[in-house]
Design a protein around this motif. Structure first.
Motif, PDB file in Angstrom:
ATOM      1  N   ARG A  89      57.840 -90.976  83.723  1.00 56.75           N
ATOM      2  CA  ARG A  89      58.226 -92.292  83.186  1.00 56.75           C
ATOM      3  C   ARG A  89      57.916 -93.395  84.187  1.00 56.75           C
ATOM      4  O   ARG A  89      57.502 -94.496  83.807  1.00 56.75           O
ATOM      5  CB  ARG A  89      59.707 -92.295  82.809  1.00 56.75           C
ATOM      6  CG  ARG A  89      60.037 -91.426  81.594  1.00 56.75           C
ATOM      7  CD  ARG A  89      61.456 -91.666  81.108  1.00 56.75           C
ATOM      8  NE  ARG A  89      62.441 -91.212  82.064  1.00 56.75           N
ATOM      9  CZ  ARG A  89      62.919 -89.966  82.111  1.00 56.75           C
ATOM     10  NH1 ARG A  89      62.460 -89.051  81.256  1.00 56.75           N
ATOM     11  NH2 ARG A  89      63.835 -89.611  82.989  1.00 56.75           N
ATOM     12  N   ALA A  90      58.127 -93.103  85.468  1.00 62.82           N
ATOM     13  CA  ALA A  90      57.798 -94.097  86.501  1.00 62.82           C
ATOM     14  C   ALA A  90      56.291 -94.356  86.528  1.00 62.82           C
ATOM     15  O   ALA A  90      55.843 -95.499  86.718  1.00 62.82           O
ATOM     16  CB  ALA A  90      58.276 -93.616  87.866  1.00 62.82           C
ATOM     17  N   ALA A  92      54.323 -94.424  84.098  1.00 61.73           N
ATOM     18  CA  ALA A  92      53.896 -95.196  82.938  1.00 61.73           C
ATOM     19  C   ALA A  92      54.159 -96.695  83.078  1.00 61.73           C
ATOM     20  O   ALA A  92      53.767 -97.472  82.216  1.00 61.73           O
ATOM     21  CB  ALA A  92      54.597 -94.676  81.685  1.00 61.73           C
ATOM     22  N   THR A  93      54.828 -97.110  84.168  1.00 65.22           N
ATOM     23  CA  THR A  93      55.133 -98.528  84.366  1.00 65.22           C
ATOM     24  C   THR A  93      54.342 -99.066  85.552  1.00 65.22           C
ATOM     25  O   THR A  93      54.019 -98.316  86.481  1.00 65.22           O
ATOM     26  CB  THR A  93      56.639 -98.734  84.629  1.00 65.22           C
ATOM     27  OG1 THR A  93      57.002 -98.011  85.822  1.00 65.22           O
ATOM     28  CG2 THR A  93      57.461 -98.213  83.448  1.00 65.22           C
ATOM     29  N   PRO A  94      54.004-100.353  85.560  1.00 66.32           N
ATOM     30  CA  PRO A  94      53.255-100.944  86.683  1.00 66.32           C
ATOM     31  C   PRO A  94      54.020-100.801  87.999  1.00 66.32           C
ATOM     32  O   PRO A  94      55.210-101.127  88.061  1.00 66.32           O
ATOM     33  CB  PRO A  94      53.114-102.416  86.277  1.00 66.32           C
ATOM     34  CG  PRO A  94      53.262-102.419  84.793  1.00 66.32           C
ATOM     35  CD  PRO A  94      54.226-101.322  84.461  1.00 66.32           C
ATOM     36  N   GLY A  96      55.254 -98.371  89.195  1.00 70.01           N
ATOM     37  CA  GLY A  96      56.440 -97.543  88.980  1.00 70.01           C
ATOM     38  C   GLY A  96      56.608 -96.453  90.019  1.00 70.01           C
ATOM     39  O   GLY A  96      57.724 -96.245  90.529  1.00 70.01           O
TER      40      GLY A  96
END
Length: 278
Positions: A89-90, A92-94, A96
């Motif tokens: 999940r991390a 998948a984020t800018p 992250g």
């Protein structure tokens, strides 16, 4: 941006940790049990001196706590987050993954420091002979602890990144216990064979234990150490080298781990975890 997000994440994780009775007990169990054992042995003396064996072992208890709560704790946290999809999940984020890793290091360092001082406060009342009254002792404790965390936490991060599962970290735990055993964390390495002394002095665990003893014990006990001194320059140098090597190497290892994270890998990890529970 990633560093700011990581610092915020670390603060939140530490707050959550500090309000969890189970997490607090897991961090304090080893030092508490060790202090009780050393208190029972407080009337025994270090061979060749009249200094309390219990007091002499206090820095070793604190050093062990840094290894278990910091290095091993970070490795386990990273491996668990890989299994439950937190790292994915991390990813998948800018920014992250850098933010996630910064947060983990910050929170784990904070937990290690707090648990160390929670153990040190009762030790100061239970054991006679520790040098805690001068500013020099606290200054030495501060820089040894800071360099010790900088030298060992990257190793924990890399172990967690390379481990296939939480279960496989049992080998890391055994390796660390073996290293603690030969690194003179609880006693000067001069009691060991010469070749083993040389091996121990390659790794940061030995220098962490030596630095903590130099901060908390009387200068007279330096005569029992290799070189008959606390060797502060060497301690700072070796811990500094390990910190630089770790900080240069760990990001590459962690980037490789992040690239390999996928939904299929997380699903496989969860399946293995379920099989272990059954």
């Amino acid at each position: 941006m990633a560093v700011r997000a990581g610092l915020q994440r670390g603060r939140i994780e530490f707050r959550q940790y500090a309000t969890s009775g189970q997490d607090i007990w897991s961090a304090l169990f080893t030092p508490v049990v060790s202090l009780i054992v050393m208190y029972v042995l407080r009337d025994s003396t270090v061979p060749g001196t009249d200094f309390s064996l219990g007091t002499q072992s206090v820095p070793g208890i604190l050093g062990l706590n840094v290894v278990l709560t910091g290095l091993v704790g970070l490795a386990m946290a990273l491996a668990m987050d890989r299994e439950d999809g937190t790292v994915l999940r991390a990813k998948a984020t800018p920014n992250g993954v850098p933010g996630y890793l910064t947060g983990k290091v910050v929170s784990r360092a904070a937990v290690t420091v707090v648990s160390l001082f929670v153990a040190l406060v009762p030790a100061a009342f239970l054991f006679d002979g520790m040098e805690l009254g001068g500013a020099a002792s606290w200054l030495t404790l501060a820089w040894v602890l800071a360099l010790g965390l900088a030298a060992t936490l990257p190793l924990g991060a890399m172990a967690g990144a390379l481990a296939g599962s939480v279960q496989s970290l049992g080998f890391v735990w055994l390796l660390m216990m073996g290293l603690v055993g030969v690194s003179g964390v609880f006693y000067p390495v001069t009691a060991l064979p010469g070749w083993l002394q040389l091996v121990a002095q390659v790794f940061p665990v030995y220098w962490l234990g030596l630095g903590l003893r130099s901060a908390l014990l009387p200068d007279a006990l330096a005569a029992a150490e290799a070189g008959d001194s606390w060797r502060h320059l060497e301690t700072a140098g070796v811990l500094g080298v390990w910190a630089v090597v770790g900080l240069l190497t760990a990001p590459a290892v962690l980037r490789r781990m992040a690239r390999r994270e996928s939904g299929a890998a997380v699903a496989a990890g969860r399946e293995k975890a379920l099989q272990r529970q059954v």
